[in-house]
Design a protein around this motif. Sequence first.
Motif, PDB file in Angstrom:
ATOM      1  N   LYS A  72     -70.670  -4.284  52.447  1.00  0.00           N
ATOM      2  CA  LYS A  72     -69.948  -4.892  53.567  1.00  0.00           C
ATOM      3  C   LYS A  72     -70.862  -5.083  54.766  1.00  0.00           C
ATOM      4  O   LYS A  72     -70.834  -6.130  55.433  1.00  0.00           O
ATOM      5  CB  LYS A  72     -68.737  -4.049  53.959  1.00  0.00           C
ATOM      6  CG  LYS A  72     -67.847  -4.711  55.011  1.00  0.00           C
ATOM      7  CD  LYS A  72     -66.568  -3.939  55.234  1.00  0.00           C
ATOM      8  CE  LYS A  72     -65.644  -4.696  56.196  1.00  0.00           C
ATOM      9  NZ  LYS A  72     -64.362  -3.979  56.393  1.00  0.00           N
ATOM     10  N   GLU A  73     -71.685  -4.094  55.036  1.00  0.00           N
ATOM     11  CA  GLU A  73     -72.633  -4.193  56.149  1.00  0.00           C
ATOM     12  C   GLU A  73     -73.720  -5.225  55.864  1.00  0.00           C
ATOM     13  O   GLU A  73     -74.111  -5.999  56.740  1.00  0.00           O
ATOM     14  CB  GLU A  73     -73.259  -2.815  56.416  1.00  0.00           C
ATOM     15  CG  GLU A  73     -72.267  -1.794  56.965  1.00  0.00           C
ATOM     16  CD  GLU A  73     -72.815  -0.373  56.942  1.00  0.00           C
ATOM     17  OE1 GLU A  73     -72.325   0.466  57.729  1.00  0.00           O
ATOM     18  OE2 GLU A  73     -73.719  -0.095  56.119  1.00  0.00           O
ATOM     19  N   ALA A 109     -73.089 -12.819  49.809  1.00  0.00           N
ATOM     20  CA  ALA A 109     -71.750 -12.948  49.230  1.00  0.00           C
ATOM     21  C   ALA A 109     -71.692 -14.014  48.154  1.00  0.00           C
ATOM     22  O   ALA A 109     -70.697 -14.141  47.444  1.00  0.00           O
ATOM     23  CB  ALA A 109     -70.737 -13.261  50.326  1.00  0.00           C
ATOM     24  N   ALA A 110     -72.771 -14.782  48.018  1.00  0.00           N
ATOM     25  CA  ALA A 110     -72.821 -15.837  47.009  1.00  0.00           C
ATOM     26  C   ALA A 110     -72.885 -15.295  45.590  1.00  0.00           C
ATOM     27  O   ALA A 110     -72.748 -16.048  44.625  1.00  0.00           O
ATOM     28  CB  ALA A 110     -74.023 -16.747  47.273  1.00  0.00           C
ATOM     29  N   SER A 111     -73.134 -14.001  45.430  1.00  0.00           N
ATOM     30  CA  SER A 111     -73.239 -13.384  44.104  1.00  0.00           C
ATOM     31  C   SER A 111     -74.341 -14.061  43.290  1.00  0.00           C
ATOM     32  O   SER A 111     -75.491 -14.043  43.692  1.00  0.00           O
ATOM     33  CB  SER A 111     -71.892 -13.435  43.366  1.00  0.00           C
ATOM     34  OG  SER A 111     -70.909 -12.699  44.063  1.00  0.00           O
ATOM     35  N   ASN A 112     -73.990 -14.694  42.162  1.00  0.00           N
ATOM     36  CA  ASN A 112     -75.006 -15.322  41.315  1.00  0.00           C
ATOM     37  C   ASN A 112     -75.587 -16.593  41.923  1.00  0.00           C
ATOM     38  O   ASN A 112     -76.548 -17.155  41.394  1.00  0.00           O
ATOM     39  CB  ASN A 112     -74.431 -15.630  39.931  1.00  0.00           C
ATOM     40  CG  ASN A 112     -73.219 -16.539  39.993  1.00  0.00           C
ATOM     41  OD1 ASN A 112     -72.325 -16.344  40.809  1.00  0.00           O
ATOM     42  ND2 ASN A 112     -73.155 -17.520  39.111  1.00  0.00           N
ATOM     43  N   ILE A 159     -65.312 -13.444  54.015  1.00  0.00           N
ATOM     44  CA  ILE A 159     -66.512 -13.589  53.182  1.00  0.00           C
ATOM     45  C   ILE A 159     -66.690 -12.361  52.296  1.00  0.00           C
ATOM     46  O   ILE A 159     -66.962 -12.469  51.090  1.00  0.00           O
ATOM     47  CB  ILE A 159     -67.754 -13.809  54.056  1.00  0.00           C
ATOM     48  CG1 ILE A 159     -67.664 -15.154  54.784  1.00  0.00           C
ATOM     49  CG2 ILE A 159     -69.034 -13.747  53.225  1.00  0.00           C
ATOM     50  CD1 ILE A 159     -68.750 -15.380  55.809  1.00  0.00           C
ATOM     51  N   TYR A 160     -66.508 -11.203  52.900  1.00  0.00           N
ATOM     52  CA  TYR A 160     -66.667  -9.954  52.157  1.00  0.00           C
ATOM     53  C   TYR A 160     -65.652  -9.844  51.026  1.00  0.00           C
ATOM     54  O   TYR A 160     -66.012  -9.480  49.885  1.00  0.00           O
ATOM     55  CB  TYR A 160     -66.525  -8.773  53.110  1.00  0.00           C
ATOM     56  CG  TYR A 160     -66.413  -7.423  52.446  1.00  0.00           C
ATOM     57  CD1 TYR A 160     -67.456  -6.899  51.694  1.00  0.00           C
ATOM     58  CD2 TYR A 160     -65.236  -6.664  52.569  1.00  0.00           C
ATOM     59  CE1 TYR A 160     -67.342  -5.660  51.072  1.00  0.00           C
ATOM     60  CE2 TYR A 160     -65.125  -5.421  51.969  1.00  0.00           C
ATOM     61  CZ  TYR A 160     -66.173  -4.927  51.216  1.00  0.00           C
ATOM     62  OH  TYR A 160     -66.060  -3.708  50.603  1.00  0.00           O
ATOM     63  N   ASP A 212     -65.599 -11.723  43.371  1.00  0.00           N
ATOM     64  CA  ASP A 212     -66.646 -12.110  42.419  1.00  0.00           C
ATOM     65  C   ASP A 212     -67.264 -10.895  41.748  1.00  0.00           C
ATOM     66  O   ASP A 212     -67.514 -10.889  40.535  1.00  0.00           O
ATOM     67  CB  ASP A 212     -67.746 -12.893  43.144  1.00  0.00           C
ATOM     68  CG  ASP A 212     -67.446 -14.381  43.225  1.00  0.00           C
ATOM     69  OD1 ASP A 212     -66.501 -14.824  42.549  1.00  0.00           O
ATOM     70  OD2 ASP A 212     -68.142 -15.077  43.962  1.00  0.00           O
ATOM     71  N   ASN A 213     -67.545  -9.869  42.530  1.00  0.00           N
ATOM     72  CA  ASN A 213     -68.170  -8.667  41.991  1.00  0.00           C
ATOM     73  C   ASN A 213     -67.299  -8.057  40.896  1.00  0.00           C
ATOM     74  O   ASN A 213     -67.792  -7.668  39.825  1.00  0.00           O
ATOM     75  CB  ASN A 213     -68.393  -7.654  43.110  1.00  0.00           C
ATOM     76  CG  ASN A 213     -69.377  -6.566  42.741  1.00  0.00           C
ATOM     77  OD1 ASN A 213     -70.486  -6.839  42.295  1.00  0.00           O
ATOM     78  ND2 ASN A 213     -68.980  -5.308  42.932  1.00  0.00           N
TER      79      ASN A 213
END
Length: 427
Positions: free
Chosen positions: A23-24, A33-36, A273-274, A280-281
Amino acid sequence: MRKITSLLLLVVIALTTKAQTPKEEIAENPNLAASNYLAYPGPKQKVLTPAPAGYKPVYLSHYGRHGSRYHIGKGSYQDAFKILAHADSLGKLTPLGKETFEKVRLLTEEARKRDGELTELGAEQHRGIARRMFERFPEVFEGDVNIEARSTIIIRCILSMTNELLELYARNPQLKIFHDASDHDMWYMNLEGTELQKQRENDETRRVYKDWLKEHVDYKPLMKRLFNDEKYIEDSVNVGLLGFRLFRLASNIQSSEIRHKVSLWNLYTKDEIYEQWRADNISWFQRYGYYTLNGAKQPSVQNNLLRRFIEQADSCLQYDRPGATLRFGHEVVVLPLACLLGLNGADLQTDDISSLEENGWVNYRIFPMASNIQMVFYRRSPADKDVLVKILLNENEATLPKALKPVSGPYYRWSDVRKYYLKKING
C-alpha cells in the motif's frame, strides 16, 4: 551516554529502513499497481554476493518474459474509446471525461495495428538484461562458448530474444549462438490446455473472488467523475467494462513512448488504485499460486520446464565451458515457475486471499514486463563435482525454500537443489 545515543540511533535507523508495505509502495509509485503490466524496473541489487573462495560462474540457465508490449486484443483500446466517444457526442462527459477521452484517443492511435507487439522500451529492457548478464558473469560469456536460445512462437518473445542475443554478440562476436522459435518446444516453453490448468477456476473460487470484488472495488465514483448524467450512466454505460479497460490502459501507458506525455492515474484516488491492485494480486494467486480452494497444484503446470532446466544443466555441466541456455516466453510461465521454485516465499499455500500481502505474496515483485529467472552455476574447475548454484529473480538474488540450506549466502549445492526439485516434480 554515548552508548545510549548510539543505541537510539540504531533504533531510529531500523525504524526508518523498515520494508514498505505494498500500500505504501503503490501510494508512492502507482505504476506498481499495474501488476503484470509493470514496466521492468531493473534490479534493486546492484552488487551481487561474492561466490565462495575459488568458485567462478560457468553456466547460466534462464527463462524470461517478453519485454513491455502494447495491449493484446482490439477491445483493449476500442471498448473504452467507443464508450467515451458515444458519450462525448451526446454531451455527457465532464471536463475530466473529455480529457480522458482525448488521452484514450491518443493511446488507441499509438497502438493502431500493433496488437501485443513489443514496444521500444521492451527492446531496451532486454538489451539491458543481456548487458548486465555479460558484466556480472563474464566467465560464462568468454571466448567462443555456445549460447542456445529458444523462444515461444509469439513475435514479441522472438524480438525480445533477438535483442538480448544482439547485445551479447555486440559484446563478444566470438559467441556461437543458436536460436529458434517453434511449436516443437511449446511442451515446456508454454504448455497450454492441460487438465490441471482447467482446474484453476471452480464455483467456489469464483464465488470467493466475486464476493471480495463487491466489497472492495467500486467503479461508481469513477463514473461520476467522467459523466455528467447519472441516468445516462445507469442506462447507457457498461460500467464494469469501462472501469476494467481504463485501469488496464492506465497500467500499460508506462510501457510505451507515450508515457512521456500521458497518464491516467489522475482518474483515481490512492485507495482506488491500491484496491484495484489487490484484486489483481488475488486473481493471479488464485490462478497460478498454491491456492487451496482449487487444489494448491497450479504451479505444477511448469514441471516440464523445471525438469528441462535440470536436465540441460546436468548435460551442459559435463563440458569444460558450458555457456548459457536462454528461454523467452510469458508471465504465465514465470509466475508459476517462481511459485514452484519457492523463490522468496512465492510457494505460499493458503485459502485466505486477504493475507497475501502480509505473507509477502506480491505479484509485481515477481512478474513485471521482461521478468526473468536466472540459475547461475559455479565451480572451481571443470573436474569439480561440488557445483554451486544461485537463483536470481529479476536479477536479484533470491532465497529458496527453507528445506534447502545454503552453503553461503544465496549459494546452494546443486546436488541438494537438484534432488529437492526432482522429488517435488516427480510427486
